[in-house]
Structures are given as structure tokens and as C-alpha cells.
Design a protein around this motif. Structure first.
Motif, PDB file in Angstrom:
ATOM      1  N   SER A 186       0.808  -1.219   0.000  1.00  0.00           N
ATOM      2  CA  SER A 186       0.000   0.000   0.000  1.00  0.00           C
ATOM      3  C   SER A 186       0.846   1.277   0.000  1.00  0.00           C
ATOM      4  CB  SER A 186      -0.950   0.002   1.197  1.00  0.00           C
ATOM      5  OG  SER A 186      -0.215  -0.079   2.407  1.00  0.00           O
ATOM      6  N   ASN A 192      -4.747   3.227  -1.174  1.00  0.00           N
ATOM      7  CA  ASN A 192      -5.704   2.275  -0.607  1.00  0.00           C
ATOM      8  C   ASN A 192      -5.698   0.916  -1.326  1.00  0.00           C
ATOM      9  OD1 ASN A 192      -6.873   3.012  -3.015  1.00  0.00           O
ATOM     10  ND2 ASN A 192      -8.907   3.412  -2.188  1.00  0.00           N
ATOM     11  N   LYS A 195      -7.031  -1.834   0.926  1.00  0.00           N
ATOM     12  CA  LYS A 195      -8.485  -1.665   1.075  1.00  0.00           C
ATOM     13  C   LYS A 195      -9.213  -2.201  -0.149  1.00  0.00           C
ATOM     14  CE  LYS A 195     -12.081   1.821   1.792  1.00  0.00           C
ATOM     15  NZ  LYS A 195     -12.373   3.273   1.885  1.00  0.00           N
ATOM     16  N   GLN A 198      -9.495  -5.909   0.178  1.00  0.00           N
ATOM     17  CA  GLN A 198     -10.530  -6.284   1.141  1.00  0.00           C
ATOM     18  C   GLN A 198     -11.926  -6.064   0.572  1.00  0.00           C
ATOM     19  OE1 GLN A 198      -8.855  -3.693   4.255  1.00  0.00           O
ATOM     20  NE2 GLN A 198      -8.638  -5.528   5.546  1.00  0.00           N
ATOM     21  N   GLU A 199     -12.089  -4.976  -0.168  1.00  0.00           N
ATOM     22  CA  GLU A 199     -13.402  -4.684  -0.751  1.00  0.00           C
ATOM     23  C   GLU A 199     -13.755  -5.670  -1.854  1.00  0.00           C
ATOM     24  OE1 GLU A 199     -13.342  -0.547  -1.835  1.00  0.00           O
ATOM     25  OE2 GLU A 199     -13.930   0.079   0.196  1.00  0.00           O
TER      26      GLU A 199
END
Length: 305
Positions: A186, A192, A195, A198-199
Motif C-alpha cells: 500500500s 488504498n 483496502k 478487502q473490498e
């Protein structure tokens, strides 16, 4: 230049963007010697059918290339599935590919950059991806091109030897990350990327690009990038399925040809710090952020009227 890579162009429901993308691609000095494959995804909704039909009228008239082949899907595969399938298809036939989406305008030298780099690093296992986009960096001491860890998706190229490492399974990717790798992945938590991983796991995005970058990162791979961008994304106007409205990433396209490539196969530390600095400052102060948010909402409101 021999052994030119085929071009894969992925389009959907934006006729004006598609027309501009094709226009700029046609102006590339190697366009007439390059094979163009256009992948047109099917409409997801009835509202999209008319726009998809408009796009298909445009791409059927595309010329200025050595050959043009249009693939029209009857169903909506979605961008991620379309890109993965299209890239895999051309890799199987040509062992290399140059990839564009329907919202990218290019330099006349973009295809030359891709093909030169593909030939230059063909046997370098560590070099896995060639990107054409670069953030508007404030650094005067950068070379024409450099190696970096992250993979940009706005105009890119790769080889079969690298694409074979693409891992589409998010669970297989996630379990290979520890805290140290998450930080490095990252950009010291300045972007992100984690992130996005994860999304994807939660079904909040369907990004092929974050899985491709993760695949490269976990193999210890590098990406080649220009210090001044050879493409600009014109899709951040609210028309894209996967993009909002902003101008943070707008760039002035490099008018010059890139002829210098790094000889040391390692990430450029000066470029890394310049990128990190841009990512830290890219959204501006609170006043700038509020102003941008208001402008985005107003644009969205008036575009629906």
C-alpha cells in the motif's frame, strides 16, 4: 521495429469516449503496423443497449491499423471478466499484449514505448508489467522511465511469461500477505491498495487490476513506468462504471518519445519517494477537498437533469 504486440481495446457504453480513444490510437506512429482487437461487452441493462449499439457502430468503422477485429459479446461479462479473458486470448496467440480501455487518450509515441519496452525486457523475469500512465510527479531528477512496484491499469502491456502468474482467486492472494507486505503493498499506507483487496473480498468491487498488481507484488515483480505520462484518463466525468468525478489524476501527456530504459532491474528509490509524496498531497487541504466534493455533487445532479 519487429514483432509488434497486438492491441486489446475494451469498450462498453461510452460512444464519445470510445471515438476519442480510437482517434488518438490511430495517430500513433505504429498504428498502421499493429493488429487491433476490440472487445465489446454486452449490455447489462435495457438502458445500456442503445449506448452499446452506438459504440458498436463506431468500432465497426475503425481503421488505420494493420487489421481490426471486433468481438461483440451477447452477454454482459463485466470489465474484469472481459479483460482477463481478452488478455488471456491474445497472450495465447501472440505471447504479448498491449491493453487499453475506452477512456484513454494517448501520445503518438505510446505504442512505440510499449513495443520498445516489451522487446527490451522480454527475457527479464522480474519485469512483469509495462505501464503508460504516471501521476503528475513534481521531480526534475527522474529518468525517462523507471521501475516501481505497483501496476497502473490505464494503458499497459505484458508478456505470457508474466501473465501466467496472474492469480484471480482473492483468497489465495490474501493469505500470502503479512503486516510487512501489506505496508509495502500500500506504498507505506499512502494508497488504498490493501483496502481494494478487502473490498473485492466483500464483493464491493470487481477489480482485475488490484489482483494483477497483487500477483506481481507477491512474485517480487517490477513494473516499468514513464516519468511523464503517455496517456490521460478522460473517464473521470461520471460516465464510467468504475470511476467517479475528479481531476486529481489528470496529466499533461508527454510529447516526447521515450528512448531511455533503466539498466538496473530494481525499484527506483527517487521515483518511489516522488510517487509517495504525490499520494500524500493529492487530495489537497480541507478547503480543496470540500470544494471538490461540492463540484462532484453538482456535476452529478446536473448530469441527471
Amino acid at each position: 521495429m519487429q514483432n509488434l504486440a497486438p492491441i486489446a481495446l475494451f469498450v462498453y457504453n461510452r460512444p464519445q469516449h470510445t471515438a476519442r480513444t480510437l482517434q488518438f490510437l490511430q495517430q500513433n506512429e505504429l498504428a498502421a503496423k499493429s493488429h487491433l482487437y476490440i472487445f465489446s461487452d454486452g449490455a447489462k441493462t435495457d438502458l445500456d443497449r442503445e449506448k452499446v449499439a452506438e459504440v458498436r457502430k463506431i468500432i465497426k468503422k475503425a481503421d488505420g491499423f494493420k487489421s481490426v477485429k471486433v468481438m461483440e459479446s451477447k452477454v454482459n461479462a463485466g470489465l474484469a471478466n472481459a479483460v482477463i479473458a481478452g488478455v488471456t486470448q491474445l497472450i495465447a496467440e501472440y505471447d504479448q499484449v498491449i491493453v487499453f480501455e475506452d477512456d484513454l487518450i494517448t501520445s503518438p509515441h505510446t505504442l512505440a514505448y510499449f513495443n520498445s519496452a516489451l522487446n527490451h525486457y522480454r527475457e527479464e523475469e522480474k519485469v512483469m508489467h509495462i505501464g503508460a500512465y504516471m501521476y503528475p510527479l513534481k521531480a526534475d531528477n527522474l529518468p525517462q522511465s523507471f521501475f516501481y512496484r505497483a501496476a497502473t491499469s490505464w494503458g499497459w502491456a505484458t508478456w505470457g511469461r508474466a501473465w501466467k502468474n496472474f492469480e484471480p482467486n482473492i483468497d489465495v492472494l490474501l493469505k500470502q500477505f503479512d503486516k510487512k507486505k501489506r505496508t509495502a503493498f500500500s506504498i507505506d499506507h499512502k494508497m488504498n491498495f490493501w483496502k481494494q483487496m478487502q473490498e473485492f473480498k466483500k464483493g464491493k468491487n470487481n477489480s482485475w487490476a488490484i489482483r494483477w498488481y497483487a500477483s506481481i507484488f507477491l512474485k517480487g515483480g517490477l513494473t516499468l513506468n514513464p516519468s511523464q505520462s503517455l496517456v490521460n484518463n478522460i473517464g473521470h466525468d461520471g460516465t464510467g462504471v468504475h470511476s467517479g468525478i475528479n481531476d486529481i489524476y489528470n496529466v499533461v501527456i508527454n510529447p516526447k518519445q521515450i528512448v531511455e530504459f533503466p539498466t538496473v532491474i530494481a525499484e527506483n528509490p527517487i521515483a518511489y519517494e516522488a510517487i509517495k509524496s504525490f499520494l500524500i498531497k493529492r487530495k489537497g487541504n480541507m478547503v480543496t477537498r470540500v470544494r471538490r466534493f461540492v463540484n462532484e455533487k453538482l456535476t452529478q445532479y446536473f448530469s441527471k437533469k
